[in-house]
Design an enzyme around this catalytic site. Structure first.
Site, short mmCIF file in Angstrom:
data_model
loop_
_atom_site.label_atom_id
_atom_site.label_comp_id
_atom_site.label_asym_id
_atom_site.label_seq_id
_atom_site.Cartn_x
_atom_site.Cartn_y
_atom_site.Cartn_z
N GLY A 120 152.36 91.67 56.72
CA GLY A 120 152.66 90.70 57.71
C GLY A 120 152.28 91.23 59.25
N CYS A 121 152.33 92.30 59.30
CA CYS A 121 152.09 92.87 60.81
C CYS A 121 150.45 92.87 60.95
CB CYS A 121 152.66 94.15 60.92
SG CYS A 121 154.46 94.15 61.13
#
Length: 162
Positions: A46-47
């Site tokens: 996600g990051c």
């Protein structure tokens, strides 16, 4: 419950080590608009999606006068490797003591896979030239976040990572 910043609040000052070397202070950026995005951990799916989304929209943001900064509790070394691997082109700030993250309300209780845990809350702050919060968004989604920020807060036609 941690504090939550709102439109019109003064952005908390910080001086933090940067992935690009040295330290960076918010006061160094007075006179410029800043997009400060908070991510839980470098090199996680996600990051990475979110960071690359900001990278892919960096030209449009810069043209509109925004300086992009990422912030996490990761070490400078981990952030530097993350930035280099994905050719991010903007500073990633390290706050392992959590002081700045807490000052921005971006560390505290959150849900992770249905459980309540303490951790970094994915957040984004738009800060004006005088250091005042224009927009504060908490618990944002990594995918499509930059485009929604552009459309709703920055009024820019930004693209989104797929």
């Amino acid at each position: 419950m941690s504090i939550r910043l709102e439109t019109g609040d003064q952005a908390p000052e910080f001086t933090l080590p940067s992935s690009e070397g040295g330290e960076l202070s918010l006061s160094d950026l007075r006179g410029r608009k800043v997009v400060l995005f908070v991510y839980p951990a470098a090199s996680t799916p996600g990051c990475t999606t979110e960071a690359c989304d900001f990278r892919d929209n960096a030209a449009a943001l810069a043209e509109a006068g925004y300086t992009v900064l990422g912030l996490s509790k990761d070490t400078v070394e981990k952030n530097a490797k993350f930035a280099e691997k994905h050719e991010l082109g903007y500073p990633l700030l390290s706050d392992p003591e959590l002081e700045t993250l807490k000052a921005y309300g971006a560390y505290g209780e959150k849900k992770n896979y249905g459980k309540v845990v303490q951790g970094v809350i994915r957040s984004t702050f738009v800060i004006d030239e005088e250091g005042v919060i224009e927009h504060a968004r908490y618990n944002v989604r990594a995918k499509g976040h930059v485009a929604s920020l552009g459309k709703n807060q920055l009024k820019l036609p930004l693209t989104s990572a797929v």
